[in-house]
Design a protein around this motif. Structure first.
Motif, short mmCIF file in Angstrom:
data_model
loop_
_atom_site.label_atom_id
_atom_site.label_comp_id
_atom_site.label_asym_id
_atom_site.label_seq_id
_atom_site.Cartn_x
_atom_site.Cartn_y
_atom_site.Cartn_z
N LYS A 189 -116.63 25.66 -15.94
CA LYS A 189 -116.26 26.73 -16.86
C LYS A 189 -115.97 26.19 -18.25
O LYS A 189 -115.40 26.90 -19.09
N GLY A 190 -116.28 24.94 -18.48
CA GLY A 190 -116.23 24.41 -19.84
C GLY A 190 -114.97 23.63 -20.21
O GLY A 190 -114.84 23.19 -21.34
N LEU A 191 -114.04 23.46 -19.27
CA LEU A 191 -112.85 22.66 -19.60
C LEU A 191 -113.20 21.18 -19.51
O LEU A 191 -114.02 20.78 -18.70
N SER A 192 -112.53 20.37 -20.34
CA SER A 192 -112.69 18.93 -20.18
C SER A 192 -111.91 18.52 -18.94
O SER A 192 -111.02 19.24 -18.49
N ARG A 193 -112.27 17.35 -18.39
CA ARG A 193 -111.62 16.91 -17.18
C ARG A 193 -110.10 16.81 -17.38
O ARG A 193 -109.31 17.27 -16.57
N GLN A 194 -109.74 16.23 -18.52
CA GLN A 194 -108.33 16.00 -18.80
C GLN A 194 -107.56 17.32 -18.89
O GLN A 194 -106.51 17.49 -18.28
N GLU A 195 -108.16 18.25 -19.64
CA GLU A 195 -107.55 19.57 -19.81
C GLU A 195 -107.39 20.25 -18.44
O GLU A 195 -106.35 20.84 -18.15
N ALA A 196 -108.45 20.14 -17.63
CA ALA A 196 -108.43 20.78 -16.31
C ALA A 196 -107.30 20.20 -15.46
O ALA A 196 -106.55 20.95 -14.83
N VAL A 197 -107.15 18.88 -15.49
CA VAL A 197 -106.11 18.24 -14.68
C VAL A 197 -104.73 18.72 -15.12
O VAL A 197 -103.90 19.12 -14.29
N THR A 198 -104.49 18.75 -16.44
CA THR A 198 -103.18 19.17 -16.94
C THR A 198 -102.86 20.60 -16.50
O THR A 198 -101.79 20.87 -15.96
N ARG A 199 -103.82 21.50 -16.72
CA ARG A 199 -103.55 22.90 -16.40
C ARG A 199 -103.38 23.11 -14.90
O ARG A 199 -102.52 23.87 -14.46
N LEU A 200 -104.23 22.42 -14.13
CA LEU A 200 -104.14 22.60 -12.67
C LEU A 200 -102.82 22.08 -12.14
O LEU A 200 -102.19 22.71 -11.29
N LYS A 201 -102.37 20.93 -12.67
CA LYS A 201 -101.07 20.38 -12.23
C LYS A 201 -99.97 21.40 -12.50
O LYS A 201 -99.10 21.61 -11.66
N ASP A 202 -100.03 22.06 -13.67
CA ASP A 202 -99.04 23.09 -13.99
C ASP A 202 -99.05 24.20 -12.94
O ASP A 202 -98.01 24.61 -12.45
N TRP A 203 -100.26 24.67 -12.63
CA TRP A 203 -100.38 25.73 -11.63
C TRP A 203 -99.82 25.28 -10.29
O TRP A 203 -99.13 26.04 -9.61
N PHE A 204 -100.12 24.06 -9.91
CA PHE A 204 -99.68 23.57 -8.59
C PHE A 204 -98.16 23.46 -8.53
O PHE A 204 -97.57 23.73 -7.50
N ILE A 205 -97.57 23.08 -9.67
CA ILE A 205 -96.11 22.98 -9.69
C ILE A 205 -95.51 24.39 -9.64
O ILE A 205 -94.59 24.68 -8.89
N ARG A 206 -96.11 25.30 -10.43
CA ARG A 206 -95.58 26.65 -10.52
C ARG A 206 -95.63 27.38 -9.18
O ARG A 206 -94.70 28.10 -8.80
N LEU A 207 -96.74 27.20 -8.44
CA LEU A 207 -96.88 27.88 -7.16
C LEU A 207 -96.32 27.04 -6.02
O LEU A 207 -96.46 27.41 -4.86
N ASP A 208 -95.73 25.89 -6.38
CA ASP A 208 -95.08 25.04 -5.39
C ASP A 208 -96.05 24.60 -4.28
O ASP A 208 -95.78 24.72 -3.09
N ILE A 209 -97.21 24.12 -4.70
CA ILE A 209 -98.22 23.70 -3.71
C ILE A 209 -98.73 22.30 -4.05
O ILE A 209 -99.87 21.96 -3.76
N LYS A 210 -97.85 21.49 -4.66
CA LYS A 210 -98.26 20.15 -5.09
C LYS A 210 -98.88 19.33 -3.97
O LYS A 210 -99.82 18.57 -4.18
N GLU A 211 -98.34 19.51 -2.77
CA GLU A 211 -98.79 18.64 -1.66
C GLU A 211 -100.21 18.96 -1.19
O GLU A 211 -100.77 18.26 -0.38
N TRP A 212 -100.81 20.04 -1.74
CA TRP A 212 -102.18 20.39 -1.33
C TRP A 212 -103.23 19.57 -2.07
O TRP A 212 -104.39 19.54 -1.68
N TRP A 213 -102.83 18.99 -3.18
CA TRP A 213 -103.80 18.39 -4.12
C TRP A 213 -104.82 17.49 -3.43
O TRP A 213 -106.02 17.58 -3.68
#
Lengths: 439, 302
Positions: free
Chosen positions: B100-124
């Protein structure tokens, strides 16, 4: 474009990071090296020395004749029936009774053993007796052993191709055949192997339903192309690993076993005719390899390698695009089987035609088989070591590229419709309609 | 308007999937796309997501002609969910975000935020195969929104969610709306239409048969019926009013009646006639539910 790269990267990395990829990459070179190295190893390793008792009724054998590295012979005197009963208690593995009339009755040799006699031990005993008997027979006939050895000639020929300009190239048709067979078979295998990998990848995306998400981000043909190229690169990587590992391993093993100094040491220290023979045997069993080396020296290696790369690439692209189209039309690997058949036929046909091409590389069949796109990758590779006029190679390559473009166009038309079709029983008629769908 | 769909026609060999469909989908609102199975909703969504192309007509995205550059501004959650089963959750989401056009770095940052917010870090680092169905749904929802699309297309987003996760999803959708995301929401479940949508369009047999703002549509379908709870007896006839139903309530003293007002009669006139006769406990207009509207319109247009 950079999205195709993303797809290629994913397809490549998910496959290369699988254990099965590395196992296949390691096992094949190990097997090849083993085929090459095991006979040599068997011939040169130190065997357990077998104890064999001999009763010589003919009186032709003396203890000093009975030298052998692998077998300790011991001449026993006495009653045959007595020895028969006691030889195993005396620690002998076998007991050979040489009849009185061995010269007239070569079949009269009897070997006794408690357990079943191993074939190699039997052969060794027979050969020892046979050599001695032959020596005596030759002497009786007035022929010296040296003279006899001189008559044991081994004819082998060098075949030379003469071009119209009169230039001569030494070729070895036996070796060319082997090289051709290896290259052809390799191509055949990879077309099937990686073609069906592409197909299974497409089926996976369709049956897991991720396809709809992906093609809302990129065009179907980008996904198809990315998958085909990614899997193709996996194939090239595997080839590279195979070549590097096989060359590396077999060089290492041949250094270990074929270094002249080491051979000489073995021969000298053992000072035995038998071992020299066995080393010579091992060398002759490696003879196809030498033949192959000869071809490799006599043929145009850059041409062969370049062509192999080209025919692998475009042959693979052509077939895998067809496999991708089939994968898109079905929902499971089981359902795919009935549809893969028409794509397998030309591959199998190409392989069968390659047998004819190998026997007569200048025949009409060979010519057409190496020109027509569907059969040309395998058959041209088979013909190349024998020498093929440049215009034929160029024509074949141009047609192959054209064939690839036509097939990938056709496939992408089917693919873009097929990947979104669920719950329909597919037929060839239905699939052929998709080609003409708009948008 | 985030989307302006103009006279879109899509034909398949055996049938017409979309027949001159025109719709205006407003910015920053939740737009419900309703319709029975096979009406053409999925065909329309696939044209908006550029999976297929229309045979006729055109679509404007934020005023521009829809083209491949808009792919990165659209997030799509299809009805049939799916992920690569043998891929790790984190890697997979990064891949989809990159498409969808995100850079890898940008994608990682945003996804980590989502994972923390939804409390699903251990799924990564888990393989998708090892997640439960509900977890996979959550993962896929993240993949739909991580590139912060201007337009979010959700096809039956609540199917497969348990009530707790469905609530969480609803909150996320509303939060996205608050941040200005336009949402196209295709569903059969009328209660979520009532709850979430600002406007709707109903498609039946390849045509748009109803469209408008939610309240305005409801008003259009008002039958001028009023429900009245009262004590006492109705002794006199009522002018310009039809009694639709009358029932005793459990405690015997109260009754519930439904009246339909004729043209040119207003609720005050009904009240005026009732007050002298009975003690009114409750008086309210009957608003049609979207369930009723859906059934009514679909039956009318069949």
């Amino acid at each position: 474009m950079d999205k195709i790269l993303l797809v290629i990267k994913r397809e490549y990395l998910t496959r290369v990071s699988k254990k099965s990829f590395w196992i296949a990459s390691l096992v094949a070179p190990l097997l090849l090296t083993a085929i090459y190295a095991v006979p040599i190893w068997l011939a040169t390793r130190d065997k357990e020395v077998k104890q064999v008792a001999i009763w010589d009724g003919s009186g032709l054998f003396e203890q000093k004749d009975l030298a052998d590295k692998e077998i300790a012979f011991q001449l026993l005197k006495g009653d045959v029936s007595q020895i028969k009963k006691t030889f195993d208690k005396q620690g002998f593995d076998a007991f050979a009774a040489i009849p009185v009339d061995i010269l007239k009755n070569p079949q009269g040799l009897k070997i006794y053993s408690e357990k079943n006699l191993s074939l190699s031990l039997k052969n060794d005993i027979e050969r020892m007796v046979q050599d001695k008997v032959r020596e005596i027979l030759l002497r009786n006939a007035g022929i010296s052993t040296v003279k006899y050895k001189e008559t044991q000639v081994d004819i082998s020929s060098d075949t030379i191709t003469v071009s119209k300009q009169g230039a001569e190239t030494t070729s070895s048709s036996g070796g060319a055949m082997i090289l051709a067979a290896i290259l052809g078979f390799l191509l055949y295998l990879t077309l099937l192997l990686y073609g069906s990998q592409v197909m299974n990848g497409v089926i996976e995306e369709k049956s897991s339903r991720i396809i709809e998400v992906i093609i809302s981000s990129i065009k179907p043909y980008q996904l198809m192309l990315g998958k085909i190229l990614g899997v193709g690169m996996v194939g090239l990587t595997q080839f590279l690993l195979w070549i590097v590992l096989t060359v590396g391993l077999s060089t290492a093993t041949s250094k270990l076993y074929k270094a002249p100094s080491r051979m000489a040491t073995i021969a000298n220290t053992s000072n035995s005719e038998e071992l020299k023979q066995s080393v010579a045997k091992a060398e002759s069993s490696a003879q196809p390899m030498e033949e192959l080396n000869k071809v490799i020296e006599s043929t145009n290696i850059p041409l062969i390698l370049g062509s192999f790369f080209f025919y692998f690439l475009f042959g693979y692209l052509l077939y895998s695009s067809l496999f991708a189209a089939i994968g898109s039309a079905v929902e499971s690997a089981a359902e795919a089987q009935q549809f893969t058949f028409p794509v397998m036929i030309p591959i199998i046909l190409a392989f069968i035609l390659a047998q004819f091409t190998m026997q007569d590389p200048d025949s009409n069949i060979a010519f057409w088989a190496s020109i027509i796109p569907f059969t040309s990758p395998i058959n041209m590779m088979v013909r190349l070591p024998y020498g093929v006029p440049a215009w034929e190679i160029i024509l074949s390559m141009v047609l192959l590229v054209g064939g690839f473009l036509a097939c990938s166009w056709l496939s992408s038309r089917i693919y873009r419709v097929g990947i979104l079709m669920y719950g329909k029983k597919m037929t060839w008629k239905e699939i052929s309609k998709w080609v003409f769908y708009k948008g | 308007m985030i989307l302006s769909i103009q006279d879109v026609v899509k034909r398949y060999s055996s049938h017409v999937a979309l027949d001159r469909v025109s719709l205006e989908i407003p910015k920053g609102k939740i737009f419900g796309l309703l319709g029975p199975n096979g009406a053409g909703k999925t065909s329309l969504i696939r044209i908006i997501t550029q999976i297929t192309a229309p045979d006729e007509g055109q679509i404007l995205f934020d005023g521009e002609k829809l083209s491949s550059k808009h792919v990165e501004q659209i997030g799509y959650l299809p009805e049939e969910r799916g992920l690569y089963k043998k891929m790790k959750v984190g890697e997979q989401l990064i891949y989809l975000a990159q498409l969808k056009g995100l850079s890898r770095q940008e994608a990682v940052t945003r996804l980590k935020d989502w994972f923390i917010r939804l409390d699903i870090k251990e799924w990564w680092d888990k393989q998708v195969d090892d997640l439960s169905k509900g977890m996979q749904q959550k993962t896929q929802f993240i993949s739909t929104v991580v590139h912060e699309p201007k337009l979010l297309i959700l096809d039956e987003p609540f199917s497969g969610f348990d009530p707790i996760n469905a609530n969480m999803l609803k909150d996320e959708i509303l939060a996205l709306k608050d941040r200005g995301t336009s949402i196209l929401f295709s569903t059969h479940r009328m209660e979520s239409v009532e709850e979430l949508c600002d406007s709707i369009a109903l498609i039946n047999h390849s045509k748009v048969v109803l469209t408008g703002e939610k309240d305005e549509v409801r008003n259009r379908f008002k039958a001028h019926q009023f429900e009245v709870l009262f004590e006492g007896d109705l002794t006199q006839d009522l002018n310009g009013v039809d009694l639709i139903s009358l029932e005793m309530l459990g405690n015997q003293s109260s009754k519930k009646a439904v009246f339909k007002l004729q043209e040119a009669v207003n609720p005050n006139q009904l009240l005026g006639q009732l007050i002298p006769q009975v003690q009114i406990q409750k008086f309210q207009e009957l608003i049609p539910s979207f369930n009723d509207i859906f059934i009514q319109v679909v039956n009318e247009t069949n």
